[in-house]
Write an enzyme that holds these catalytic residues in place. Structure first.
Site, PDB file in Angstrom:
ATOM      1  N   LYS A 182     -12.299  -0.181   0.120  1.00 13.63           N
ATOM      2  CA  LYS A 182     -11.600   0.430  -1.020  1.00 13.63           C
ATOM      3  C   LYS A 182     -12.483   0.261  -2.264  1.00 13.63           C
ATOM      4  O   LYS A 182     -13.459   0.989  -2.399  1.00 13.63           O
ATOM      5  CB  LYS A 182     -10.219  -0.173  -1.128  1.00 13.63           C
ATOM      6  CG  LYS A 182      -9.490   0.007   0.239  1.00 13.63           C
ATOM      7  CD  LYS A 182      -8.090  -0.426   0.270  1.00 13.63           C
ATOM      8  CE  LYS A 182      -7.554  -0.562   1.679  1.00 13.63           C
ATOM      9  NZ  LYS A 182      -7.558   0.659   2.497  1.00 13.63           N
ATOM     10  N   HIS A 217      -5.706  -3.843  -1.703  1.00 11.59           N
ATOM     11  CA  HIS A 217      -5.525  -2.878  -2.795  1.00 11.59           C
ATOM     12  C   HIS A 217      -5.560  -3.543  -4.167  1.00 11.59           C
ATOM     13  O   HIS A 217      -5.303  -2.885  -5.180  1.00 11.59           O
ATOM     14  CB  HIS A 217      -4.211  -2.111  -2.615  1.00 11.59           C
ATOM     15  CG  HIS A 217      -4.221  -1.242  -1.404  1.00 11.59           C
ATOM     16  ND1 HIS A 217      -4.672   0.058  -1.423  1.00 11.59           N
ATOM     17  CD2 HIS A 217      -3.883  -1.499  -0.118  1.00 11.59           C
ATOM     18  CE1 HIS A 217      -4.600   0.570  -0.218  1.00 11.59           C
ATOM     19  NE2 HIS A 217      -4.110  -0.354   0.600  1.00 11.59           N
ATOM     20  N   SER A 228       0.791  -1.231   0.000  1.00 13.16           N
ATOM     21  CA  SER A 228       0.000   0.000   0.000  1.00 13.16           C
ATOM     22  C   SER A 228       0.822   1.279   0.000  1.00 13.16           C
ATOM     23  O   SER A 228       0.301   2.336  -0.326  1.00 13.16           O
ATOM     24  CB  SER A 228      -0.946  -0.014   1.199  1.00 13.16           C
ATOM     25  OG  SER A 228      -0.234  -0.204   2.394  1.00 13.16           O
TER      26      SER A 228
HETATM   27  C1  LIG Z   1      -3.259  -3.663   2.894  1.00 14.23           C
HETATM   28  C2  LIG Z   1      -4.373  -3.357   3.848  1.00 14.23           C
HETATM   29  N1  LIG Z   1      -4.886  -4.349   4.597  1.00 14.23           N
HETATM   30  C3  LIG Z   1      -5.866  -4.126   5.487  1.00 14.23           C
HETATM   31  C4  LIG Z   1      -6.401  -2.871   5.657  1.00 14.23           C
HETATM   32  C5  LIG Z   1      -7.468  -2.653   6.688  1.00 14.23           C
HETATM   33  O1  LIG Z   1      -8.703  -2.450   6.071  1.00 14.23           O
HETATM   34  P1  LIG Z   1      -9.841  -1.511   6.628  1.00 14.23           P
HETATM   35  O2  LIG Z   1      -9.406  -0.085   6.448  1.00 14.23           O
HETATM   36  O3  LIG Z   1     -10.985  -1.857   5.750  1.00 14.23           O
HETATM   37  O4  LIG Z   1     -10.057  -1.835   8.047  1.00 14.23           O
HETATM   38  C6  LIG Z   1      -5.937  -1.823   4.873  1.00 14.23           C
HETATM   39  C7  LIG Z   1      -6.527  -0.479   5.022  1.00 14.23           C
HETATM   40  O5  LIG Z   1      -5.934   0.521   5.115  1.00 14.23           O
HETATM   41  C8  LIG Z   1      -4.884  -2.063   3.944  1.00 14.23           C
HETATM   42  O6  LIG Z   1      -4.380  -1.067   3.205  1.00 14.23           O
END
Ligand SMILES: Cc1ncc(COP(=O)(O)O)c(C=O)c1O
Length: 393
Positions: free
Chosen positions: A241, A210, A182
């Protein structure tokens, strides 16, 4: 000494605020899929992960409204008790099929899906292995488990192999990786990762946060993109997302999902995903499947912005996806760069240590299928102006 001493002496955020470059907690007064009104001014939003632009899609909003009308504004309970709706099961069946797994389990957020799955699986005497750039939720899940946590350098599959080989024979091993990283926008080298995992008899959990809606012809993510669905034991994804809501899912073998249903504390000891979100996600999946042209538009926008930024001489690292980092280096300079873009009407994110290593602070841009040509132009023009005034001496 008081427990609150650290709070009283915490000065950094206030110093940044005093400098006028504080980038966090700005309240959005109104929004469209691609713009946000902040302080009375509309900004082009390239700081959200609304990849398919579905937050304001009429079908998604109508489904969210209908679910709220039918089931109420909240579930007021845990999945375990009174918080499971028939809609949750519908969504789980749908996602299991989408990810080509036997079963799926829906959590209230993606973060909870991460900690709920990893902490429940990695028991005493087990070992969990994480890429250094894995998302914080995966790291937190590993820390919450009772097993031993290993971190390998980003993409260092030889290092991973060494660590896998070093643990006692017979110990449970789980390798956890982002599909798309990310902060970098890069895609994991899944064929190599799978080869190492299989060679050592470990299991693999892939976080598709992502990649869902973005990678593969049908938007199923990294595993499908590489044709390796059957080699990935657990798929983790979020609805915050591409699916334009909030919530998360873990998909895998029926026996594993059944175990998680009864052992995952982040599932059991919290209220379930609210009806409007479940309804919205089901409709978002319909749109994702019915409108593949959104993905084409997303990639066209991504290409234009990536090419434009590169042409300005900016360093966008090794991005391969709609997450585009613009590496500035020094933290204060990145915050100043962020503020200048903000004043030019473009909402981005500065990413600074500890989220990234020292002197690799960056501005992160995330593209959406809904960005118009005119908005793409506004983003590029803003970067050009700010680059000219700030980076060219
Ligand atoms: C790679 C990744 N995994 C998990 C999450 C966690 O998801 P959520 O924001 O839906 O709780 C995010 C969110 O920022 C993320 O970018």
């Amino acid at each position: 000494m008081s427990i609150f001493d650290k709070c009283a002496s915490y000065a950094l955020a206030r110093e940044v605020q005093a400098l006028g470059v504080y980038p966090y907690f700005w309240p959005i007064e109104e929004s469209t899929a691609t713009e946000a009104r902040i302080g009375g001014e509309w900004k082009v939003m390239v700081g959200s992960n609304n990849y398919l632009g579905l937050t304001h899609h009429p079908k998604v909003q109508a489904a969210a409204r209908a679910a709220m009308h039918k089931y109420g504004s909240g579930s007021t309970g845990s999945r375990f008790l009174n918080g499971t709706l028939d809609l949750h099961y519908q969504l789980e069946d749908r996602l299991a099929r989408f990810f080509r797994k036997e079963a799926a389990l829906v959590f209230t957020t993606g973060y909870q899906a991460s900690i709920g799955a990893i902490a429940a699986l990695v028991a005493r005497d087990d070992h969990v292995f994480l890429d250094k750039l894995d998302h914080a939720s995966l790291v937190d899940g590993a820390r919450l488990g009772y097993g031993t946590v290993h971190r390998y350098a980003h993409g260092d599959f030889e290092g991973l192999a060494r660590r896998l080989a070093s643990v006692p024979a017979g110990a449970g091993r789980l390798v956890v990786s982002d599909g798309v990283f990310s902060m970098e926008g890069s895609i994991v080298d899944l064929p190599r990762l799978v080869a190492v995992v299989k060679e050592h008899g470990a299991a693999l959990l892939l976080d598709e946060a992502h990649a869902l809606g973005v990678l593969a012809d049908d938007g199923a993510g990294t595993a499908r993109y590489f044709g390796l669905d059957d080699q990935v034991d657990l798929i983790l994804a979020t609805f915050s997302k591409s699916l334009a809501s909030v919530g998360g899912v873990v998909a895998g073998a029926e026996s594993v999902i059944h175990y998680l249903r009864h052992h995952s504390r982040a599932l059991i000891f919290t209220a379930s995903m609210p009806p409007a979100s479940v309804g919205g996600v089901l409709a978002a999946l319909d749109v994702l499947e019915a409108e593949p042209e959104r993905r084409e538009r997303l990639w066209a926008n991504t290409q234009r912005v990536a090419d434009g930024l590169r042409a300005m001489g900016l360093d966008i690292g090794g991005t391969q996806t709609p997450v585009i980092p613009v590496i500035i280096g020094e933290t204060l300079r990145s915050l100043q760069f962020w503020r200048a873009l903000f004043d030019e009407g473009v909402f981005t994110h500065p990413i600074v240590p500890p989220a990234v290593p020292l002197n690799s602070s960056r501005i992160r841009v995330s593209m959406s299928a809904e960005h118009t040509d005119e908005q793409v132009e506004r983003v590029l023009t803003a970067f050009e102006r700010v680059t000219r005034t700030m980076l060219v001496t």
